[in-house]
Design a protein around this motif. Structure first.
Motif, PDB file in Angstrom:
ATOM      1  N   PRO A  69       0.769  -1.253   0.098  1.00  0.00           N
ATOM      2  CA  PRO A  69      -0.139  -0.247   0.079  1.00  0.00           C
ATOM      3  C   PRO A  69       1.001   1.518   0.329  1.00  0.00           C
ATOM      4  O   PRO A  69       0.686   2.815   0.683  1.00  0.00           O
ATOM      5  N   PHE A  70       1.982   1.272  -0.293  1.00  0.00           N
ATOM      6  CA  PHE A  70       3.038   2.201  -0.837  1.00  0.00           C
ATOM      7  C   PHE A  70       3.681   2.297  -1.635  1.00  0.00           C
ATOM      8  O   PHE A  70       3.590   1.109  -2.768  1.00  0.00           O
ATOM      9  N   ASP A  71       3.916   3.727  -2.060  1.00  0.00           N
ATOM     10  CA  ASP A  71       5.246   4.007  -3.843  1.00  0.00           C
ATOM     11  C   ASP A  71       6.585   2.921  -2.963  1.00  0.00           C
ATOM     12  O   ASP A  71       6.964   2.913  -2.386  1.00  0.00           O
ATOM     13  N   ILE A  72       6.338   2.191  -4.524  1.00  0.00           N
ATOM     14  CA  ILE A  72       7.198   1.475  -4.715  1.00  0.00           C
ATOM     15  C   ILE A  72       8.058   0.734  -5.961  1.00  0.00           C
ATOM     16  O   ILE A  72       7.034   0.798  -6.695  1.00  0.00           O
TER      17      ILE A  72
ATOM     18  N   ILE B  96      10.296  -5.022   6.680  1.00  0.00           N
ATOM     19  CA  ILE B  96      10.337  -3.476   6.897  1.00  0.00           C
ATOM     20  C   ILE B  96       9.629  -2.366   7.336  1.00  0.00           C
ATOM     21  O   ILE B  96       9.705  -1.576   8.507  1.00  0.00           O
ATOM     22  N   TYR B  97       8.341  -2.588   7.183  1.00  0.00           N
ATOM     23  CA  TYR B  97       7.588  -0.995   7.332  1.00  0.00           C
ATOM     24  C   TYR B  97       6.386  -1.407   8.084  1.00  0.00           C
ATOM     25  O   TYR B  97       6.088  -0.654   8.254  1.00  0.00           O
TER      26      TYR B  97
ATOM     27  N   THR C 178      11.874   1.827  -1.683  1.00  0.00           N
ATOM     28  CA  THR C 178      10.884   2.659  -1.795  1.00  0.00           C
ATOM     29  C   THR C 178      11.606   3.896  -1.668  1.00  0.00           C
ATOM     30  O   THR C 178      12.750   4.527  -1.866  1.00  0.00           O
ATOM     31  N   SER C 179      11.529   5.264  -1.219  1.00  0.00           N
ATOM     32  CA  SER C 179      11.808   5.981  -1.423  1.00  0.00           C
ATOM     33  C   SER C 179      13.126   5.278   0.697  1.00  0.00           C
ATOM     34  O   SER C 179      13.999   7.029   0.638  1.00  0.00           O
TER      35      SER C 179
ATOM     36  N   ALA D 204       7.366   7.637   3.502  1.00  0.00           N
ATOM     37  CA  ALA D 204       6.857   8.080   2.680  1.00  0.00           C
ATOM     38  C   ALA D 204       6.967   8.051   0.848  1.00  0.00           C
ATOM     39  O   ALA D 204       8.165   7.631   0.598  1.00  0.00           O
ATOM     40  N   PRO D 205       6.332   9.180   0.188  1.00  0.00           N
ATOM     41  CA  PRO D 205       6.161   9.090  -1.319  1.00  0.00           C
ATOM     42  C   PRO D 205       7.181   9.453  -2.194  1.00  0.00           C
ATOM     43  O   PRO D 205       8.465  10.350  -1.404  1.00  0.00           O
TER      44      PRO D 205
END
Length: 736
Positions: free
Chosen positions: A512-515, A573-574, A537-538, A580-581
């Motif tokens: 559910p995040f930018d990757i 990891i998360y 990711t960032s 962050a995006p």
């Protein structure tokens, strides 16, 4: 004669004066040089390894391994191996090889630097245990004086014994007994000829000649020692042949927590400029980036689908620190396959050769004698660069490198820390075709550079090193270099986000995040050899490689199990949080592109302000490579009309009916009548045309995004004479 005698006397006096001055300098420079006998026996203390939380995780030392062995216990061929490799006149000189010193002096004078040392075994023992490693005349003179003292005090057997018990063999091994256990799992007294030659080769440069670091270099160095042993009559021809045939040792796997990480951190410490194996010995503290929770998860990660070995690396982007490293196969160099493609696309973006939407024709293409094929020999036709990278298409990647040029492409790869040998600079490089390939650490470092705005710095295990007194000996500070501009890196990352959503890395789409991610697979007809998945990711970069050290084939692909592991690692990891995006620099601009030109003519043109939404899409560009031309289809609507007559009436064929509506008027007897307003499916049929001469006036238009019609140019057809209609008439019969 008197003149000659005077000149000779003057010359003799000058020589004597020079010799006296040299002798005086020698004694002055070596004053206080005392042989410290307690240091002739290794007293190494371990290095303590700490994690990211400054908690101790391990002690790296040779403790528990026997470190001393008697010279008399060693077989003759073991002693001979070191003497042949390091000092063939060991038993005949008195500690110094004067011929060697003369040769080294001449070589150093020519080079104007200390290139050669001409060190005997006795000198090496002194240098390693008594002195610093600085290259100065004073230190060399101290070495010579202490060597003479050593030779006067000890026998050759005692000197050789002390040498073999203190010499460094790499991987934290001091002394031949420790090295024998580490490399061969046997005592030094049990070493055969090939084993002894291997250890004698390693000490020249443990970081380069260890069989667990570089088998090829180690094998060459070992065989060179064996040749010297044969040439000096220490082994027979048959013994030489048998030793040559012996394989190098294989590294055993330590089943202890973070063993891979600790070994890698220690190896990194050995490569630091300040490090010296005989000086950094007593109780130093090594602080790393290790995160035990991630390391433990990486070590335990396994599924029922595992069918090969694997390597896992997790790095923190901001510090370039390695948080976890685990491998079942060692840190191998392997072909990256398609995992190399993003850096060539980034280079092409940097050179303004393409943007994410640039159309590329995916079809079977020969590049001279090089004829790459698509996956399973299938091709997609015209695709965008974004789609080509996301789906890992081969032909577009080769075209990208071809447009860059192999030389320029290799230069960009090297900016990302990816070394390219001269023989690898071919178009096959676009598909990962190369002799050696890269380690997970090197490849992950390049991906981290993309995630960090195009700035490269090597990934590292060590944060800082302190000595036993708490003095900082080393502190990591990433020295970055620019590989590509920030906007080029951001666009590449954005394209790799498409790969993780709809492309070969779509197993990551559940996150559910930018990757951003890319996969790579390398193999032969017998099966796959290497399978990669790398994600960014960032905040973190994850690299997963699967394969076997012996190149045994597997059916695993990069988009399969490695990508699945990549997803699980990012989840770990998360946890319940999210990174962050990705940030987009201001030099990246959004533009709406005209789909009509893009799909029809494969040209990138801007959509007009009023162009309908269904014929436009938004894409990203570097500010320096924005398209400048607008869509002609929607700038001012235009069309052409072709008339055909039959018994049913007049057929008006139009070209752009997919995009426009039409107002059709009939001009007859000096008057104009509107006969139609609306959409046309290719052809409009006028079923009641006049019998006399007339023509049509046709105006294309479209309803813009504002909801108002945008009218184009009116087209007036030639006049038509209806009375001349006949059956089976030729085309354009009506034209006057």
């Amino acid at each position: 004669m008197k003149t000659f005698a005077k000149l000779s006397a003057a010359l003799l006096c000058t020589l004597l004066a020079g010799a006296a001055a040299a002798l005086a300098f020698y004694f002055a420079a070596t004053a206080g040089a005392t042989l410290q006998t307690d240091k002739l026996v290794s007293a190494q203390e371990g290095c303590a390894i700490y994690d990211i939380y400054d908690e101790p995780v391990a002690e790296v030392s040779a403790e528990g391994r026997p470190r001393s062995v008697r010279e008399s216990e060693l077989p003759a061929h073991v002693k001979d191996a070191f003497i042949c490799a390091e000092d063939k006149h060991f038993y005949s000189h008195r500690g110094l090889d004067y011929k060697g010193i003369a040769r080294a002096l001449i070589a150093n004078l020519k080079a104007r630097a200390f290139k050669q040392g001409a060190s005997t075994i006795s000198q090496q023992l002194i240098k390693n245990t008594q002195l610093t490693n600085e290259k100065t005349v004073r230190r060399k003179l101290k070495e010579i004086r202490l060597t003479r003292k050593l030779e006067k005090r000890y026998t050759k057997a005692q000197i050789l014994e002390m040498y073999l018990n203190t010499i460094y063999f790499g991987h934290g091994c001091y002394g031949i007994e420790s090295a024998s256990g580490f490399y061969f799992r046997k005592h030094a007294a049990e070493l055969d000829v090939a084993d002894a030659a291997t250890l004698a080769a390693i000490i020249r440069s443990p970081n380069n000649y260890s069989p667990f670091v570089d088998k090829k270099s180690c094998l060459h160095a070992r065989d060179r020692v064996l040749r010297r042993m044969r040439e000096q009559g220490k082994i027979s021809e048959s013994e030489y042949d048998r030793a040559l045939a012996e394989p190098l040792p294989e590294q055993g796997k330590e089943e202890t927590f973070c063993a891979d990480y600790i070994a890698a951190a220690y190896r990194e410490m050995e490569e630091l400029p300040f490090w010296h194996p005989y000086k950094i010995l007593k109780g130093c503290k090594v602080y790393t980036y290790l995160r035990p929770e991630l390391q433990n998860y990486a070590e335990q990660l396994k599924t029922d689908a595992d069918r090969s070995g694997k390597s896992i690396l997790i790095a923190e982007n901001s510090s370039r620190g390695i948080a976890a490293w685990h491998t079942t196969e060692g840190e191998l160099r392997r072909s990256p396959g398609s995992a190399l493609k993003p850096f060539l696309y980034a280079a092409a973006i940097q050179e303004n050769l393409l943007a994410p939407c640039t159309p590329i024709l995916d079809e079977q293409t020969a590049f001279g004698e090089y004829c790459p094929t698509g996956y399973r020999e299938t091709y997609k036709g015209w695709v965008s660069a974004r789609e080509a990278l996301a789906d890992s298409l081969n032909i577009p990647a080769v075209k990208v490198l071809n447009s860059l040029g192999t030389k320029r492409g290799a230069q960009y790869l090297q900016k990302f820390g990816l070394r390219v040998m001269e023989e690898d600079r071919t178009l096959a490089l676009a598909l990962g075709g190369m002799a050696e390939g890269y380690t997970p650490r090197e490849l992950a470092g390049a991906y981290t550079a993309l995630a960090r705005g195009g700035t490269y710095a090597p990934l590292t295990y060590i944060r800082r090193i302190e000595d036993a007194d708490g003095k900082t000996l080393y502190e990591h500070s990433p020295a970055t270099t620019r590989a590509v501009d920030e906007d080029s890196a951001a666009l590449t990352i954005n394209m790799l986000q498409s790969a993780s959503k709809t492309g070969t890395a779509k197993k990551l789409s559940v996150l559910p995040f930018d990757i951003a991610a890319k996969t790579g697979t390398n193999g032969t007809r017998e099966g796959n050899i290497d399978a990669w998945a790398l994600s960014c990711t960032s905040e973190h970069t994850v690299a997963v490689w699967m394969g076997n050290a012996d190149n045994a084939p597997t059916d695993i692909t990069g988009g399969g199990l490695p990508c699945h592991y990549c997803m699980l690692l990012n989840k770990k990891i998360y946890g319940s949080s999210s990174p962050a995006p990705f940030e987009m620099p201001t030099s990246v601009k959004k533009c709406d592109i005209d789909l009509t030109c893009y799909n029809g003519e494969h040209l990138v043109r801007l959509a007009t302000q009023e162009q309908p939404d269904q014929y436009r899409y938004t894409e990203l560009f570097r500010e320096t490579s924005l398209p400048t031309e607008y869509s002609p289809v929607y700038t001012s609507p235009r069309d052409e009309a072709v008339l055909q007559a039959n018994k049913s009436g007049i057929r008006i064929e139009l070209c752009y009916t997919e995009y426009y509506k039409y107002i059709i008027k009939r001009e007859y007897n000096g008057k104009i009548y509107q006969i139609y307003d609306g959409s046309v499916d290719g052809t409009y049929l006028d079923t009641s045309p006049p019998a006399d001469r007339f023509r049509y006036r046709i105006t294309p238009y479209f309803v813009g995004r504002s909801g108002h019609p945008v009218f184009g140019c009116e087209v007036a057809t030639p006049y038509v004479d209806r009375s001349s209609i006949k059956a089976d008439i030729p085309d354009n019969w009506w034209t006057k």
